[in-house]
Write a protein that holds these residues in place. Structure first.
Motif, mmCIF file in Angstrom:
data_model
loop_
_atom_site.group_PDB
_atom_site.id
_atom_site.type_symbol
_atom_site.label_atom_id
_atom_site.label_comp_id
_atom_site.label_asym_id
_atom_site.label_seq_id
_atom_site.Cartn_x
_atom_site.Cartn_y
_atom_site.Cartn_z
ATOM 1 N N VAL A 242 61.860 -2.994 -27.380
ATOM 2 C CA VAL A 242 62.211 -4.418 -27.541
ATOM 3 C C VAL A 242 61.570 -4.962 -28.817
ATOM 4 C CG1 VAL A 242 61.795 -6.752 -26.610
ATOM 5 C CG2 VAL A 242 62.525 -4.903 -25.081
ATOM 6 N N ALA A 243 60.269 -4.629 -28.996
ATOM 7 C CA ALA A 243 59.512 -5.170 -30.128
ATOM 8 C C ALA A 243 60.043 -4.657 -31.464
ATOM 9 C CB ALA A 243 58.035 -4.810 -29.974
ATOM 10 N N VAL A 244 60.405 -3.358 -31.504
ATOM 11 C CA VAL A 244 60.936 -2.795 -32.757
ATOM 12 C C VAL A 244 62.318 -3.390 -33.034
ATOM 13 C CG1 VAL A 244 61.701 -0.680 -33.904
ATOM 14 C CG2 VAL A 244 59.590 -0.668 -32.568
ATOM 15 N N ALA A 245 63.088 -3.608 -31.973
ATOM 16 C CA ALA A 245 64.449 -4.124 -32.151
ATOM 17 C C ALA A 245 64.450 -5.585 -32.601
ATOM 18 C CB ALA A 245 65.238 -3.983 -30.845
ATOM 19 N N MET A 246 63.622 -6.441 -31.983
ATOM 20 C CA MET A 246 63.744 -7.893 -32.186
ATOM 21 C C MET A 246 62.424 -8.617 -32.419
ATOM 22 S SD MET A 246 66.886 -8.521 -32.282
ATOM 23 C CE MET A 246 66.829 -10.311 -32.375
ATOM 24 N N GLY A 247 61.315 -7.897 -32.547
ATOM 25 C CA GLY A 247 60.028 -8.571 -32.643
ATOM 26 C C GLY A 247 59.689 -8.994 -34.064
ATOM 27 N N ASN A 248 59.024 -10.152 -34.195
ATOM 28 C CA ASN A 248 58.339 -10.488 -35.436
ATOM 29 C C ASN A 248 56.980 -9.830 -35.377
ATOM 30 O OD1 ASN A 248 59.820 -11.896 -37.260
ATOM 31 N ND2 ASN A 248 59.428 -13.905 -36.336
ATOM 32 N N GLU A 249 56.279 -10.110 -34.258
ATOM 33 C CA GLU A 249 54.999 -9.459 -34.016
ATOM 34 C C GLU A 249 54.752 -9.502 -32.508
ATOM 35 O OE1 GLU A 249 51.663 -9.434 -36.930
ATOM 36 O OE2 GLU A 249 50.759 -10.715 -35.394
ATOM 37 N N ILE A 250 54.720 -8.342 -31.885
ATOM 38 C CA ILE A 250 54.499 -8.278 -30.438
ATOM 39 C C ILE A 250 53.417 -7.251 -30.158
ATOM 40 C CG2 ILE A 250 55.499 -7.677 -28.194
ATOM 41 C CD1 ILE A 250 58.132 -8.753 -29.079
ATOM 42 N N LYS A 251 52.461 -7.656 -29.306
ATOM 43 C CA LYS A 251 51.380 -6.741 -28.920
ATOM 44 C C LYS A 251 51.629 -6.295 -27.485
ATOM 45 C CE LYS A 251 46.326 -6.495 -28.763
ATOM 46 N NZ LYS A 251 45.156 -7.315 -28.425
ATOM 47 N N ILE A 252 51.661 -4.997 -27.292
ATOM 48 C CA ILE A 252 51.871 -4.422 -25.960
ATOM 49 C C ILE A 252 50.507 -3.962 -25.446
ATOM 50 C CG2 ILE A 252 53.225 -2.740 -24.635
ATOM 51 C CD1 ILE A 252 55.059 -4.458 -26.320
ATOM 52 N N ASN A 253 50.059 -4.558 -24.327
ATOM 53 C CA ASN A 253 48.724 -4.267 -23.781
ATOM 54 C C ASN A 253 48.782 -3.320 -22.581
ATOM 55 O OD1 ASN A 253 47.408 -6.124 -25.558
ATOM 56 N ND2 ASN A 253 48.128 -7.800 -24.272
ATOM 57 N N ASN A 254 47.665 -2.631 -22.347
ATOM 58 C CA ASN A 254 47.519 -1.669 -21.240
ATOM 59 C C ASN A 254 48.428 -0.456 -21.462
ATOM 60 O OD1 ASN A 254 46.416 -0.639 -18.860
ATOM 61 N ND2 ASN A 254 47.980 -1.568 -17.566
ATOM 62 N N VAL A 255 48.211 0.191 -22.598
ATOM 63 C CA VAL A 255 49.006 1.371 -22.980
ATOM 64 C C VAL A 255 48.055 2.535 -23.220
ATOM 65 C CG1 VAL A 255 50.599 2.319 -24.697
ATOM 66 C CG2 VAL A 255 50.652 -0.112 -24.198
#
Length: 422
Positions: A242-255
């Protein structure tokens, strides 16, 4: 019936927290019934598959309580009864009750499992393992009857194909068998390590999880314990897509980065901009993506469950690429739906051929299975106009709070009751 309405084309910003792993949870719940006292699982995702398993436990007279992602399971009053076929057929992972009831009671009656239809999902390796341990297995019209006239005895079992399901069921069946069991050509997925960690905390003696040879020394009894489930690597991969497709800046936590290394490597090859943290991944706006080809493989290779969520990202990339799913070649039901939205993808035998970039336009589409649903949600976020997704129950089986999580990063998505009967 529910449906999702997505107004696409919005850039997304913010943070998304990843839940405990669905594919761990559905094995840990049947494993918990092997204990003599209460097992507490922390980080359990609030998804349909979990509620289906709890209904099955209820039929077995197992006491449970589930709130704030903490699940308590008390199997001390559990009774051996034939499993309800209706419930089990709605859930593929319920077949782990085969190994668990065999281990606990020396018997079991299980209706054959359902879940997403991804082509043939044979259980011949499970049956072979049960028989090697001394069980008598009868299959009549999809109802499997298990019994152990002589009890279960450890054995050396070679898996003809690398199978997560068969590896898990064999571990569950052999953990209380007499003597030693060696599973060769075992699956190496993180979810198997998670299961073995729980069982060892309960008093099992299992070594080698995460390698292709697992050694089990049978024990007489298992005790209750508390266990925190690993993060869901497939959910993480979905939201990174999702983040690569449409994100400006998204942080994915607990990875846990190591669990999705092959997936991240593909995105790096495409030119996605990411920063890998200790337990998070920060995804920057990624334009000018290059097309890649990918092939799914057993872990640690590229996960079959991430093939569909990554497909919309490939649509955004320039060039020609292929997707080969060696695990479920028939995992292609999302392709006609993507083409309806304007993608340029062909299914050619067992190979999916993608040409990009293509501009997507909103359309009415149907989620035929769990990961196809994730794929269509991402496509809807990318598309101009409105996308309506039906078959939403398939998505809710494996993604908890998907609508809220996407709304929090700025997506225009809502779930509504669909008045029209399908």
């Amino acid at each position: 019936m529910k449906k999702l309405i997505i107004r696409g084309g919005k850039a997304l910003n913010g943070e998304i927290n990843i839940n405990g792993a669905k594919n761990s949870t559905v094995a840990l719940i049947p494993a918990a019934i092997l204990a003599d006292s209460e097992v507490v699982l922390e980080g359990v995702p609030d998804i349909q598959d979990v509620h289906s398993l709890l209904e099955i436990l209820d039929e077995f007279h197992v006491k449970t309580s589930f709130e704030n992602n903490i699940l308590k399971i008390d199997p001390s009053q559990m009774q051996s009864i034939p499993m309800p076929t209706g419930k089990i057929q709605s859930l593929r992972a319920s077949y782990y009750f085969m190994g668990a009831t065999l281990s606990k009671f020396g018997e079991g009656v299980i209706g054959l499992p359902g879940g997403c239809f991804l082509g043939p999902r044979p259980i011949d390796q499970h049956v072979k393992a049960f028989r090697a341990l001394g069980a008598v297995v009868e299959d009549e019209y999809g109802v499997i009857t298990l019994s152990t006239p002589e009890g279960l005895n450890g054995n050396r079992i070679y898996m003809d194909v690398v199978s997560v399901g068969a590896t898990i069921n064999t571990i569950l069946a052999s953990v209380r068998a007499k003597g030693k069991t060696i599973i060769e050509n075992a699956a190496r997925e993180p979810e198997i390590i998670d299961l073995v960690t729980l069982l060892n905390k309960m008093g099992a003696k299992i070594r080698g999880a995460g390698t292709s040879v697992i050694r089990i020394e049978g024990v007489d009894r298992l005790e209750g314990t508390t266990h925190t489930i690993i993060p869901d690597r497939i959910e993480a991969g979905t939201y990174i897509s999702v983040a690569v497709a449409m994100g400006n800046e998204i942080k994915i936590n607990n990875v846990i980065f190591e669990h999705i290394e092959s997936f991240i490597a593909k995105l790096n090859e495409m030119g996605a901009k990411m920063e890998i943290g200790e337990d998070s991944i920060l995804v920057h706006r990624s334009d000018d993506l290059k097309m890649v080809s990918l092939k799914t493989q057993p872990y640690p290779g590229f996960a079959t469950d991430l093939q569909q969520p990554l497909t919309p990202v490939l649509i955004k990339a320039s060039g020609k690429g292929t997707i080969t799913d060696t695990i479920y070649p028939q995992r292609v039901k999302h392709i006609p739906e993507l083409n309806r939205m304007g993608a340029n993808i062909k299914v050619d035998g067992d190979i999916i051929r993608v040409e990009g970039p293509a501009d997507l336009t909103g359309a009415p589409v149907r989620a035929s299975d769990l990961r196809a649903g994730a794929c269509l949600v991402i496509a809807g976020l990318m598309a101009d106009g409105v996308t309506e997704i039906t078959g939403v129950d398939n998505i809710l089986r494996g993604y908890s709070n998907i609508v809220e999580k996407l709304q929090e990063v700025g997506a225009d998505i809502q779930m509504i009751e669909d008045d029209e009967q399908e």
